[in-house]
Design a protein around this motif. Sequence first.
Motif, PDB file in Angstrom:
ATOM      1  N   GLN A   1       1.065  -1.220  -0.032  1.00  0.00           N
ATOM      2  CA  GLN A   1       0.096  -0.436   0.131  1.00  0.00           C
ATOM      3  C   GLN A   1       1.237   1.212   0.176  1.00  0.00           C
ATOM      4  O   GLN A   1       0.315   2.547  -1.126  1.00  0.00           O
TER       5      GLN A   1
ATOM      6  N   ALA B   1      -1.515  -3.811   2.514  1.00  0.00           N
ATOM      7  CA  ALA B   1      -3.514  -3.980   2.790  1.00  0.00           C
ATOM      8  C   ALA B   1      -4.166  -4.897   3.688  1.00  0.00           C
ATOM      9  O   ALA B   1      -3.422  -6.119   4.105  1.00  0.00           O
TER      10      ALA B   1
ATOM     11  N   ARG C   1      -4.859   4.228  -3.768  1.00  0.00           N
ATOM     12  CA  ARG C   1      -4.797   4.460  -2.228  1.00  0.00           C
ATOM     13  C   ARG C   1      -5.673   5.862  -2.392  1.00  0.00           C
ATOM     14  O   ARG C   1      -5.888   5.978  -0.850  1.00  0.00           O
TER      15      ARG C   1
END
Length: 477
Positions: A99, A122, A273
């Motif tokens: 991420q 994640a 994201r």
Amino acid sequence: MKMSELRRQHPLLILFDTARGLRSYIGMALVLAISLPGDIFGGFVGNLIVISLAIIGISLLYSVMRWYFYHYSYEEGLVHIREGVLFKRERSITWERVQSINVFSNILQQAFGLSTLQIKTAGVNVDAEVNLRALSKEEVENIRRNLNKAMPRPDEMMEVPRGMRFLQGRDLWLAGVTSGRFMILFSVIALIYSQVYEYIPQDLMDWVVEGLSHMSLLLWVLLITGMLLVSWALSTVTFAIQYARFTVNRFEDRLEISWGVIKRNHVTVRLHRLQALVVHQGLLRQPLGLCTLLVEVAGGGSKEKERVSILHPLVRRTELEAFLHDMLPEYSMPGSMTPLPRRSLRRYLFRAMVPTALAASAIAAAGWYFGVPYLWASFMLLVPAALLARSRHANGRSSVDGIQLTLRFRSYSLYHVLIGRSHVQSLTLKANPFQRLSGLRSLSAALLSSPAGKSYTLKDLEASEAQAIRDWYSRSG
């Protein structure tokens, strides 16, 4: 690319880990030294020295074992970790789970050419999945390049940023002066006082209190004004050091943001994201047409700093459209926005003035009971409360433009929140009985930016406008 051989971090990590706990070790040593009889190691001092050395030795041994049994390796798109002294644990972090990749260097690490590499994935809400705290800068760059799948090849060109922005020179100091961090000096004083309070002689405390109690009103005003000015200057210098060498680069799939001198930070924000763009205008920056840009990031931790990244500390409002065009063309400032209805003003006035009136009444009653003069002046707070309520109502606006929802509202600062429809996790309309009678609704848009979620709310919209926004969100595609 083949998996690299198993590697260990820099041996200085042993000293870093041992030094991090020195404060707690000393406290434990003091407790044990006081508890032991004085004739074991030659009295309190001898007990303290022996116990401190024993605790530090045990901690050093543990740090050596952790360092020795912690290995890592990497290849393109994959990082592998093997750790554990008695109980072994192995895990692999693939590119698809990553991420964010963040790099930090405090002043001690910089002295030895080392950095901390954090990889968040994640499904991990609090701590980083990978936290390598003693890597050379070359090693950090190698791991980042592999995870970014951007290793240079003979037939490929190096990746070039699509956009780049800096903060330097006069703008850096302007950002510091308008940052609004007035209370830094008072926070430092409070911290020092809480640590040394028990050791201050009572006679000294009584002398200080007596001196302050005999100061005239003019001296109090001068003292507080001087402390505010000193605090303002300190906050400006602190801000300038914290955000020196600020750079943000826009690549095809990510933003890379770096800043700092004493602690060097490097944060990678994957565009998939990014949940929302927040344009924040503090009280000092609004008259000057300045703003700060923040981004809400999905998959961050529960802490504010883990889910909110600063995109740029200072952007002139007149240059905001150009900035977004170069750095985040996925977002745009709306040309027009729908204001709140005039009849909702009374609700804003009620929410601001009733608590203020109750607090002022309690203060005035306490002043009358204890014989303290001039506390009735607290009712004067009703004036700024009313002005704040009117400003909140006047600035409350909403807009739907294609696939973007924009909410504008004021707490004390002014906010524009830009949210893509695909990033709205849920959109809720609420109405209490009084709002239903007035045909008003409160709208709340929830994002996936922390384990508990994050939502932005605009109160007392026209019911038809709120329903139109809900219909926009409900449409597929």
